[in-house]
Design an enzyme around this catalytic site. Sequence first.
Site, PDB file in Angstrom:
ATOM      1  N   GLN A  70      12.221  -9.009  17.915  1.00  0.00           N
ATOM      2  CA  GLN A  70      10.991  -8.198  18.243  1.00  0.00           C
ATOM      3  C   GLN A  70      10.615  -8.712  19.485  1.00  0.00           C
ATOM      4  O   GLN A  70       9.781  -9.560  19.870  1.00  0.00           O
ATOM      5  CB  GLN A  70       9.894  -8.581  17.060  1.00  0.00           C
ATOM      6  N   PHE A  71      10.973  -7.832  20.377  1.00  0.00           N
ATOM      7  CA  PHE A  71      10.597  -8.098  22.034  1.00  0.00           C
ATOM      8  C   PHE A  71       9.043  -7.917  22.313  1.00  0.00           C
ATOM      9  O   PHE A  71       8.787  -8.515  23.161  1.00  0.00           O
ATOM     10  CB  PHE A  71      11.338  -7.109  23.064  1.00  0.00           C
ATOM     11  N   THR A  72       8.374  -7.075  21.247  1.00  0.00           N
ATOM     12  CA  THR A  72       7.072  -6.793  21.444  1.00  0.00           C
ATOM     13  C   THR A  72       6.285  -8.174  21.352  1.00  0.00           C
ATOM     14  O   THR A  72       4.945  -7.972  21.578  1.00  0.00           O
ATOM     15  CB  THR A  72       6.499  -5.584  20.686  1.00  0.00           C
TER      16      THR A  72
END
Length: 159
Positions: free
Chosen positions: A87-89
């Site tokens: 999850q890069f967010t």
Amino acid sequence: MRVVIQRVTEASVTVYEEQHLDAEGNPYVSSIGEGLLVLAGFEESDTEADLDWMVRKIVGIRIFNDENGVMNRSVMDIGGELLCISQFTLFAATAKGNRPSYIRAAKHDISVPLYEKFCAKLEAGIGKPIGKGIFGADMKVRLLNDGPVTICIDSHNKE
């Protein structure tokens, strides 16, 4: 490295993208019962030491109830499962304006190997296979958060 861990009674991830369908046209699905859903984000400065430290934290954190209803047991203690989703967010910068910037998130060529290595280390740490998402895919994650118990951990801000 930054993670959000959620104590769950069950969790699953489904990917409906065509390249991830099986021979019968069914979507990719990975699911767990009682355990931890781990959302993991990586930045370019992450090292093997960050991965190792985070794995020790995740498999050892005592957030499951003991016989007295006190959060005193780890996922290892209960024989629980892990589901790890990239999850890069988690590295969203929100100080300016209303559109988050993800400039701190590691680029694909760095984050994919980090995610794969992290998942392998989680499997070694827990002593069994874990559930996984598909890096970069459009994933649908379902969970039943138990408690709710949700904890954020950052390997560069150990508190």
